[in-house]
Write a protein that holds these residues in place. Sequence first.
Motif, PDB file in Angstrom:
ATOM      1  N   PRO A 130       0.790  -1.233   0.000  1.00 38.35           N
ATOM      2  CA  PRO A 130       0.000   0.000   0.000  1.00 38.35           C
ATOM      3  C   PRO A 130       0.824   1.285   0.000  1.00 38.35           C
ATOM      4  N   THR A 131       1.655   1.450  -1.026  1.00 34.65           N
ATOM      5  CA  THR A 131       2.411   2.686  -1.203  1.00 34.65           C
ATOM      6  C   THR A 131       2.686   2.899  -2.687  1.00 34.65           C
ATOM      7  N   PRO A 132       2.159   3.970  -3.283  1.00 27.85           N
ATOM      8  CA  PRO A 132       2.353   4.186  -4.724  1.00 27.85           C
ATOM      9  C   PRO A 132       3.830   4.286  -5.120  1.00 27.85           C
ATOM     10  N   THR A 133       4.615   5.002  -4.359  1.00 19.53           N
ATOM     11  CA  THR A 133       6.033   5.134  -4.713  1.00 19.53           C
ATOM     12  C   THR A 133       6.766   3.815  -4.485  1.00 19.53           C
ATOM     13  N   GLY A 134       6.313   3.030  -3.535  1.00 19.80           N
ATOM     14  CA  GLY A 134       6.925   1.733  -3.277  1.00 19.80           C
ATOM     15  C   GLY A 134       6.695   0.735  -4.390  1.00 19.80           C
ATOM     16  N   PHE A 135       5.644   0.948  -5.199  1.00 17.67           N
ATOM     17  CA  PHE A 135       5.368   0.065  -6.328  1.00 17.67           C
ATOM     18  C   PHE A 135       6.556  -0.010  -7.270  1.00 17.67           C
ATOM     19  N   VAL A 136       7.046   1.135  -7.653  1.00 22.36           N
ATOM     20  CA  VAL A 136       8.157   1.172  -8.612  1.00 22.36           C
ATOM     21  C   VAL A 136       9.393   0.521  -7.996  1.00 22.36           C
ATOM     22  N   GLU A 137       9.683   0.839  -6.758  1.00 23.15           N
ATOM     23  CA  GLU A 137      10.851   0.250  -6.091  1.00 23.15           C
ATOM     24  C   GLU A 137      10.711  -1.266  -5.990  1.00 23.15           C
ATOM     25  N   ALA A 138       9.531  -1.754  -5.621  1.00 21.39           N
ATOM     26  CA  ALA A 138       9.297  -3.202  -5.530  1.00 21.39           C
ATOM     27  C   ALA A 138       9.492  -3.870  -6.888  1.00 21.39           C
ATOM     28  N   ALA A 139       9.031  -3.210  -7.938  1.00 18.67           N
ATOM     29  CA  ALA A 139       9.211  -3.762  -9.286  1.00 18.67           C
ATOM     30  C   ALA A 139      10.695  -3.804  -9.649  1.00 18.67           C
ATOM     31  N   THR A 140      11.448  -2.754  -9.304  1.00 12.75           N
ATOM     32  CA  THR A 140      12.885  -2.751  -9.623  1.00 12.75           C
ATOM     33  C   THR A 140      13.608  -3.878  -8.900  1.00 12.75           C
ATOM     34  N   LEU A 141      13.098  -4.262  -7.736  1.00 10.38           N
ATOM     35  CA  LEU A 141      13.718  -5.332  -6.951  1.00 10.38           C
ATOM     36  C   LEU A 141      13.282  -6.729  -7.390  1.00 10.38           C
ATOM     37  N   GLY A 142      12.371  -6.797  -8.372  1.00  9.72           N
ATOM     38  CA  GLY A 142      11.951  -8.096  -8.901  1.00  9.72           C
ATOM     39  C   GLY A 142      10.845  -8.770  -8.111  1.00  9.72           C
ATOM     40  N   LEU A 143      10.140  -8.016  -7.250  1.00  6.95           N
ATOM     41  CA  LEU A 143       9.067  -8.593  -6.449  1.00  6.95           C
ATOM     42  C   LEU A 143       7.889  -9.027  -7.319  1.00  6.95           C
ATOM     43  N   GLY A 144       7.664  -8.330  -8.430  1.00  2.00           N
ATOM     44  CA  GLY A 144       6.555  -8.661  -9.319  1.00  2.00           C
ATOM     45  C   GLY A 144       6.403  -7.594 -10.376  1.00  2.00           C
ATOM     46  N   TRP A 145       5.325  -7.689 -11.132  1.00  4.65           N
ATOM     47  CA  TRP A 145       4.994  -6.655 -12.102  1.00  4.65           C
ATOM     48  C   TRP A 145       3.843  -5.840 -11.519  1.00  4.65           C
ATOM     49  N   CYS A 146       3.685  -4.625 -12.005  1.00  5.65           N
ATOM     50  CA  CYS A 146       2.598  -3.776 -11.526  1.00  5.65           C
ATOM     51  C   CYS A 146       2.300  -2.686 -12.536  1.00  5.65           C
ATOM     52  N   LEU A 147       1.197  -2.017 -12.315  1.00  3.87           N
ATOM     53  CA  LEU A 147       0.874  -0.793 -13.036  1.00  3.87           C
ATOM     54  C   LEU A 147       1.258   0.360 -12.119  1.00  3.87           C
ATOM     55  N   ALA A 148       1.949   1.334 -12.660  1.00  3.98           N
ATOM     56  CA  ALA A 148       2.343   2.505 -11.886  1.00  3.98           C
ATOM     57  C   ALA A 148       2.139   3.744 -12.749  1.00  3.98           C
ATOM     58  N   PRO A 149       1.872   4.874 -12.102  1.00  4.79           N
ATOM     59  CA  PRO A 149       1.687   6.105 -12.870  1.00  4.79           C
ATOM     60  C   PRO A 149       2.916   6.434 -13.709  1.00  4.79           C
ATOM     61  N   GLU A 150       2.651   6.832 -14.925  1.00  2.00           N
ATOM     62  CA  GLU A 150       3.696   7.176 -15.891  1.00  2.00           C
ATOM     63  C   GLU A 150       4.756   8.103 -15.281  1.00  2.00           C
ATOM     64  N   SER A 151       4.320   9.091 -14.515  1.00  2.00           N
ATOM     65  CA  SER A 151       5.258  10.055 -13.930  1.00  2.00           C
ATOM     66  C   SER A 151       6.216   9.393 -12.943  1.00  2.00           C
ATOM     67  N   LEU A 152       5.768   8.361 -12.236  1.00  2.00           N
ATOM     68  CA  LEU A 152       6.646   7.656 -11.300  1.00  2.00           C
ATOM     69  C   LEU A 152       7.543   6.644 -12.005  1.00  2.00           C
ATOM     70  N   VAL A 153       7.089   6.147 -13.146  1.00  2.00           N
ATOM     71  CA  VAL A 153       7.822   5.115 -13.889  1.00  2.00           C
ATOM     72  C   VAL A 153       9.019   5.689 -14.640  1.00  2.00           C
ATOM     73  N   GLN A 154       8.875   6.898 -15.181  1.00  4.74           N
ATOM     74  CA  GLN A 154       9.873   7.441 -16.101  1.00  4.74           C
ATOM     75  C   GLN A 154      11.311   7.440 -15.581  1.00  4.74           C
ATOM     76  N   PRO A 155      11.596   7.894 -14.368  1.00  2.00           N
ATOM     77  CA  PRO A 155      13.001   7.883 -13.909  1.00  2.00           C
ATOM     78  C   PRO A 155      13.606   6.476 -13.871  1.00  2.00           C
ATOM     79  N   ALA A 156      12.858   5.504 -13.368  1.00  2.18           N
ATOM     80  CA  ALA A 156      13.364   4.127 -13.299  1.00  2.18           C
ATOM     81  C   ALA A 156      13.495   3.518 -14.693  1.00  2.18           C
ATOM     82  N   LEU A 157      12.600   3.894 -15.576  1.00  2.30           N
ATOM     83  CA  LEU A 157      12.656   3.409 -16.957  1.00  2.30           C
ATOM     84  C   LEU A 157      13.901   3.952 -17.659  1.00  2.30           C
ATOM     85  N   LYS A 158      14.154   5.257 -17.508  1.00  3.27           N
ATOM     86  CA  LYS A 158      15.334   5.875 -18.128  1.00  3.27           C
ATOM     87  C   LYS A 158      16.635   5.304 -17.575  1.00  3.27           C
TER      88      LYS A 158
END
Length: 173
Positions: free
Chosen positions: A99-127
């Motif tokens: 239950p944390t929107p910013t934690g979604f991206v971090e959890a995905a980067t760590l390989g915990l699973g896949w998720c949907l995250a807001p485009e604005s939060l995804v862009q830095p990790a994607l780049k």
Amino acid sequence: MRVDDQDHTLRLLRDGSVLGAVTGEAAPVQGCEVLALGAMRYQAIASPEFAARYFQAGVNAASLAQAPMIVFDRKDELQWRFVRRITRARLAPPIHYLPTPTGFVEAATLGLGWCLAPESLVQPALKAGRVALIAPDRWLDVPLYWQHAAVRSDTLQNISTVLHSTATSTLRG
């Protein structure tokens, strides 16, 4: 200030817990005014290693049924909408609740699973190459609205002005 899923915030407005709510519902609650804010784009992400492991053959019913999914809480329907849009099926993948929107991206980067995250939060990790889009040509746009009590209030007017200004620069028209 209360935080809840955009599909559930109107309950707070209806029961009088709040005077305004950002919601996914365009139809006004009785006694309220509605301002369209724009659409928040959600993108499906996972770490590159996770994507290679689970989605090497593509994003489909078989891969989505096996791949662990990160979900905000039990009320969060976004991932399920995305799955149904792609598969037209009801699947039962492994789920991690986070239950944390910013934690979604971090959890995905760590390989915990896949998720949907807001485009604005995804862009830095994607780049930075920390996440990959698992379905680059698929996303979920969620229209958002500001509903507030139709009362004379400088505070509500100021909040409306700031929300509209911020939404114009961050959400999709």
